[in-house]
Design a protein around this motif. Structure first.
Motif, PDB file in Angstrom:
ATOM      1  N   ARG A  48       0.815  -1.218   0.000  1.00 20.89           N
ATOM      2  CA  ARG A  48       0.000   0.000   0.000  1.00 20.89           C
ATOM      3  C   ARG A  48       0.846   1.264   0.000  1.00 20.89           C
ATOM      4  N   VAL A  49       2.016   1.185   0.600  1.00 24.18           N
ATOM      5  CA  VAL A  49       2.937   2.322   0.677  1.00 24.18           C
ATOM      6  C   VAL A  49       4.357   1.777   0.564  1.00 24.18           C
ATOM      7  N   LYS A  94       1.751   3.453  -6.100  1.00 24.02           N
ATOM      8  CA  LYS A  94       1.681   3.542  -4.652  1.00 24.02           C
ATOM      9  C   LYS A  94       2.450   4.779  -4.169  1.00 24.02           C
ATOM     10  N   PRO A  95       2.013   5.404  -3.080  1.00 26.40           N
ATOM     11  CA  PRO A  95       2.785   6.512  -2.515  1.00 26.40           C
ATOM     12  C   PRO A  95       4.185   6.046  -2.106  1.00 26.40           C
ATOM     13  N   ASP A 116       6.926  11.197  -3.181  1.00 29.56           N
ATOM     14  CA  ASP A 116       5.692  11.851  -2.749  1.00 29.56           C
ATOM     15  C   ASP A 116       5.896  12.622  -1.454  1.00 29.56           C
ATOM     16  N   LYS A 191      -0.323   5.759   8.442  1.00 29.79           N
ATOM     17  CA  LYS A 191      -1.519   6.576   8.254  1.00 29.79           C
ATOM     18  C   LYS A 191      -2.078   6.395   6.837  1.00 29.79           C
ATOM     19  N   ILE A 192      -1.181   6.332   5.856  1.00 29.03           N
ATOM     20  CA  ILE A 192      -1.608   6.164   4.469  1.00 29.03           C
ATOM     21  C   ILE A 192      -2.100   4.739   4.224  1.00 29.03           C
ATOM     22  N   LYS A 195      -5.723   3.739   4.890  1.00 26.51           N
ATOM     23  CA  LYS A 195      -6.800   4.287   4.067  1.00 26.51           C
ATOM     24  C   LYS A 195      -7.132   3.341   2.901  1.00 26.51           C
ATOM     25  N   ILE A 200      -6.440   6.054  -2.489  1.00 24.92           N
ATOM     26  CA  ILE A 200      -5.064   6.546  -2.501  1.00 24.92           C
ATOM     27  C   ILE A 200      -4.472   6.421  -3.901  1.00 24.92           C
ATOM     28  N   LYS A 204      -3.047   9.546  -6.025  1.00 23.50           N
ATOM     29  CA  LYS A 204      -1.683   9.659  -6.544  1.00 23.50           C
ATOM     30  C   LYS A 204      -1.699   9.973  -8.032  1.00 23.50           C
TER      31      LYS A 204
END
Length: 252
Positions: A48-49, A94-95, A116, A191-192, A195, A200, A204
């Motif tokens: 996810r990140v 992904k971030p 990011d 935190k990201i 979500k 997300i 992005k």
């Protein structure tokens, strides 16, 4: 061939950790491997990140100048590796959070400018020594971090700025002691990751799409000047002087 990094995934957060002593400077194969790994992580549904950080004395010293001093023809492969790596951060679905410490030079600037979110230890130093290494590149990504006149001062002089100044100029989200750097990056990542991945992902793509200009096209333009620089005798002298640890001697 061993990779100059290792990767770890937990709770939706992938950590890509540079670990290539002494200074995390990567050759053409290393940059290609970094790009491929970032792309793989971006395509992994469990991720996810992405957090990119480093072990050792600094985050990244850029390209392996010794490789280019001995094999100047590999500049094309190095250019491609840099381009692909920076794009794999900037265009990643992904971030991508970078946690930087110590020296952030050359390719380290490219990765930082593509990211990011950027967090830094208070010991971080940012610089673009390209002119002193007989090359070009990094200006497009540096300009995504700092105002244009600051970019030109850094580029023309080769002088570095510290984390406090980078924070003042708005490039860094948070400055922390070195021992707290990983935790600071993971705190944001959690935190990201909590979500909606779909939301997300859309955010992005949307935010990248509304940026002023095309970062990859700007960087590709710069890379043409690196190839042009390599046709100038001063470029080889700059690289030779760096490897031989002496002052460069330029003609006229």
């Amino acid at each position: 061939m061993s990779q100059p990094f290792h990767t770890h995934l937990q709770d939706g957060i992938a950590e890509l950790v540079f670990d290539h002593p002494p200074v995390n400077a990567f050759d053409s194969h290393g940059w290609a491997a970094i790009a491929a790994e970032l792309e793989r992580l971006g395509a992994d549904a469990e991720v996810r990140v992405i957090v990119v950080r480093a072990e050792g004395r600094g985050f990244c010293a850029g390209v392996d100048i010794k490789e280019l001093a001995n094999h100047p023809e590999r500049i094309v492969a190095v250019n491609k590796g840099n381009y692909d790596s920076f794009k794999a951060v900037h265009r990643n679905p992904k971030p991508v959070i970078l946690a930087v410490h110590g020296f952030v030079l050359g390719g380290g600037i490219g990765l930082s400018g593509a990211a990011d979110i950027l967090v830094a230890s208070d010991c971080a130093r940012f610089g673009v020594p390209e002119v002193d290494r007989g090359a070009m590149g990094g200006g497009a990504h540096l300009q995504r971090l700092f105002p244009v006149q600051k970019v030109r001062h850094m580029y023309f002089t080769g002088e570095m700025i510290d984390a406090a100044e980078a924070y003042r100029l708005g490039a860094i989200e948070r400055v922390v002691p070195r021992a707290e750097l990983r935790d600071a990056a993971l705190e944001i990542a959690r935190k990201i990751a909590a979500k909606s991945p779909a939301m997300i992902g859309l955010a992005k793509e949307a935010l990248t799409g509304i940026e002023d200009g095309n970062l990859e096209d700007k960087y590709r333009w710069e890379q043409g000047f690196t190839l042009e620089a390599y046709r100038v005798a001063d470029s080889q002298e700059a690289r030779d002087a760096f490897v031989e640890k002496r002052s460069a001697q330029f003609n006229g």
